[in-house]
Design a protein around this motif. Structure first.
Motif, mmCIF file in Angstrom:
data_model
loop_
_atom_site.group_PDB
_atom_site.id
_atom_site.type_symbol
_atom_site.label_atom_id
_atom_site.label_comp_id
_atom_site.label_asym_id
_atom_site.label_seq_id
_atom_site.Cartn_x
_atom_site.Cartn_y
_atom_site.Cartn_z
ATOM 1 N N ASN A 135 0.811 -1.217 0.000
ATOM 2 C CA ASN A 135 0.000 0.000 0.000
ATOM 3 C C ASN A 135 0.846 1.271 0.000
ATOM 4 O O ASN A 135 0.397 2.311 -0.481
ATOM 5 N N VAL A 136 2.069 1.216 0.504
ATOM 6 C CA VAL A 136 2.958 2.385 0.465
ATOM 7 C C VAL A 136 3.271 2.729 -0.990
ATOM 8 O O VAL A 136 3.118 3.873 -1.426
ATOM 9 N N GLY A 137 3.715 1.741 -1.755
ATOM 10 C CA GLY A 137 4.005 1.961 -3.172
ATOM 11 C C GLY A 137 2.761 2.309 -3.963
ATOM 12 O O GLY A 137 2.775 3.175 -4.838
ATOM 13 N N LYS A 138 1.667 1.639 -3.662
ATOM 14 C CA LYS A 138 0.401 1.903 -4.341
ATOM 15 C C LYS A 138 -0.025 3.348 -4.091
ATOM 16 O O LYS A 138 -0.491 4.031 -5.007
ATOM 17 N N GLY A 139 0.174 3.836 -2.883
ATOM 18 C CA GLY A 139 -0.177 5.223 -2.560
ATOM 19 C C GLY A 139 0.590 6.219 -3.403
ATOM 20 O O GLY A 139 0.032 7.206 -3.889
ATOM 21 N N LYS A 140 1.879 5.967 -3.610
ATOM 22 C CA LYS A 140 2.692 6.851 -4.450
ATOM 23 C C LYS A 140 2.220 6.796 -5.906
ATOM 24 O O LYS A 140 2.173 7.816 -6.590
ATOM 25 N N ALA A 141 1.855 5.602 -6.379
ATOM 26 C CA ALA A 141 1.339 5.454 -7.744
ATOM 27 C C ALA A 141 0.006 6.184 -7.901
ATOM 28 O O ALA A 141 -0.247 6.826 -8.926
ATOM 29 N N ILE A 142 -0.844 6.125 -6.891
ATOM 30 C CA ILE A 142 -2.130 6.831 -6.935
ATOM 31 C C ILE A 142 -1.902 8.337 -6.980
ATOM 32 O O ILE A 142 -2.573 9.052 -7.732
ATOM 33 N N ASP A 143 -0.950 8.829 -6.198
ATOM 34 C CA ASP A 143 -0.631 10.264 -6.224
ATOM 35 C C ASP A 143 -0.189 10.700 -7.619
ATOM 36 O O ASP A 143 -0.609 11.754 -8.114
ATOM 37 N N LEU A 144 0.651 9.888 -8.265
ATOM 38 C CA LEU A 144 1.106 10.178 -9.621
ATOM 39 C C LEU A 144 -0.083 10.167 -10.587
ATOM 40 O O LEU A 144 -0.252 11.079 -11.403
ATOM 41 N N PHE A 145 -0.914 9.141 -10.486
ATOM 42 C CA PHE A 145 -2.100 9.010 -11.333
ATOM 43 C C PHE A 145 -2.997 10.241 -11.182
ATOM 44 O O PHE A 145 -3.450 10.809 -12.172
ATOM 45 N N LYS A 146 -3.243 10.671 -9.948
ATOM 46 C CA LYS A 146 -4.131 11.809 -9.692
ATOM 47 C C LYS A 146 -3.542 13.112 -10.235
ATOM 48 O O LYS A 146 -4.281 13.968 -10.731
ATOM 49 N N ALA A 147 -2.214 13.271 -10.163
ATOM 50 C CA ALA A 147 -1.569 14.473 -10.712
ATOM 51 C C ALA A 147 -1.740 14.519 -12.230
ATOM 52 O O ALA A 147 -2.055 15.575 -12.801
ATOM 53 N N ILE A 148 -1.557 13.389 -12.881
ATOM 54 C CA ILE A 148 -1.721 13.343 -14.336
ATOM 55 C C ILE A 148 -3.193 13.511 -14.715
ATOM 56 O O ILE A 148 -3.521 14.239 -15.655
ATOM 57 N N GLU A 149 -4.081 12.885 -13.958
ATOM 58 C CA GLU A 149 -5.514 13.037 -14.206
ATOM 59 C C GLU A 149 -5.922 14.511 -14.103
ATOM 60 O O GLU A 149 -6.637 15.031 -14.972
ATOM 61 N N ALA A 150 -5.487 15.199 -13.059
ATOM 62 C CA ALA A 150 -5.820 16.618 -12.871
ATOM 63 C C ALA A 150 -5.294 17.457 -14.036
ATOM 64 O O ALA A 150 -5.989 18.358 -14.534
ATOM 65 N N TYR A 151 -4.087 17.158 -14.481
ATOM 66 C CA TYR A 151 -3.500 17.874 -15.610
ATOM 67 C C TYR A 151 -4.334 17.662 -16.878
ATOM 68 O O TYR A 151 -4.617 18.609 -17.617
ATOM 69 N N LEU A 152 -4.740 16.420 -17.129
ATOM 70 C CA LEU A 152 -5.529 16.119 -18.325
ATOM 71 C C LEU A 152 -6.920 16.753 -18.260
ATOM 72 O O LEU A 152 -7.436 17.227 -19.269
ATOM 73 N N LEU A 153 -7.520 16.770 -17.074
ATOM 74 C CA LEU A 153 -8.829 17.405 -16.916
ATOM 75 C C LEU A 153 -8.732 18.919 -17.143
ATOM 76 O O LEU A 153 -9.619 19.522 -17.747
ATOM 77 N N ALA A 154 -7.639 19.517 -16.684
ATOM 78 C CA ALA A 154 -7.440 20.966 -16.836
ATOM 79 C C ALA A 154 -7.025 21.341 -18.256
ATOM 80 O O ALA A 154 -7.149 22.510 -18.646
ATOM 81 N N ASN A 155 -6.532 20.363 -19.018
ATOM 82 C CA ASN A 155 -6.039 20.613 -20.377
ATOM 83 C C ASN A 155 -6.672 19.603 -21.337
ATOM 84 O O ASN A 155 -5.999 18.666 -21.808
ATOM 85 N N PRO A 156 -7.954 19.760 -21.645
ATOM 86 C CA PRO A 156 -8.677 18.749 -22.415
ATOM 87 C C PRO A 156 -8.165 18.511 -23.844
ATOM 88 O O PRO A 156 -8.445 17.468 -24.423
ATOM 89 N N SER A 157 -7.407 19.429 -24.397
ATOM 90 C CA SER A 157 -6.903 19.232 -25.764
ATOM 91 C C SER A 157 -5.560 18.501 -25.801
ATOM 92 O O SER A 157 -5.125 18.065 -26.861
ATOM 93 N N VAL A 158 -4.900 18.331 -24.643
ATOM 94 C CA VAL A 158 -3.606 17.669 -24.592
ATOM 95 C C VAL A 158 -3.804 16.160 -24.757
ATOM 96 O O VAL A 158 -4.667 15.563 -24.117
ATOM 97 N N TYR A 159 -3.045 15.549 -25.645
ATOM 98 C CA TYR A 159 -3.102 14.123 -25.970
ATOM 99 C C TYR A 159 -4.442 13.700 -26.569
ATOM 100 O O TYR A 159 -4.801 12.540 -26.500
ATOM 101 N N ALA A 160 -5.160 14.654 -27.142
ATOM 102 C CA ALA A 160 -6.471 14.327 -27.732
ATOM 103 C C ALA A 160 -6.319 13.576 -29.043
ATOM 104 O O ALA A 160 -5.329 13.605 -29.685
#
Length: 160
Positions: A135-160
């Motif tokens: 769960n320690v490693g999984k937590g770090k992976a979730i943090d990374l996932f959420k940072a990328i998710e937030a970036y993609l939500l804020a920038n809907p044309s990126v990687y479209a």
């Protein structure tokens, strides 16, 4: 050597193709940009960055981790799947040989994505990785996932 396996699923409203492009294809550029307080850079040590390559993630000085070295086994942009192994780095310590990851990005009914991750800990001797350690490693992976998710939500044309 033993093998301990854990699986995890996360969902997002981001399409599987966009998430795959960000998390897999442009990981080396995107992560240091979004997590500059933790990640100094990513560099390809061996190969061209594709299958068979060895990549190193370098962290900023003063943190608990200096670097992580990964070997890329699969980058399947048709089936939106990647497989890679952590082969060297501080987090392996004296109890782990390597950690293998299989990550699949599947379409969800709402146009979003289900990200399915299987993690295999290849241990030294008969050591067993506890769920708490995982769960320690999984937590770090979730943090990374959420940072990328937030970036993609804020920038809907990126990687479209």
């Amino acid at each position: 050597m033993g093998v301990n396996t854990y699986t995890y699923e996360s969902t997002t409203t981001i399409s599987p193709t966009r998430l795959f492009k960000a998390l897999v294809l442009d990981f080396d550029n995107l992560v240091p940009k979004l997590l500059s307080q933790h990640v100094k850079n990513n560099e390809t040590i061996e190969g061209d960055g594709g299958v068979g390559s060895i990549k190193q993630m370098n962290f900023v000085e003063g943190g608990p981790i200096k670097y992580l070295k990964h070997k890329i086994h699969v980058i399947d942009d048709k089936n939106l799947e990647t497989k890679y192994s952590l082969i060297e780095g501080d987090v392996l310590g004296d109890k782990l040989e390597s950690i293998a990851y299989d990550v699949k990005f599947e379409a969800a009914g709402d146009g979003g994505c289900v990200c399915k991750t299987t993690t295999e800990y290849h241990t030294k001797g008969d050591y067993v990785v506890s769920e708490e350690e995982h769960n320690v490693g999984k937590g770090k992976a979730i943090d990374l996932f959420k940072a990328i998710e937030a970036y993609l939500l804020a920038n809907p044309s990126v990687y479209a």
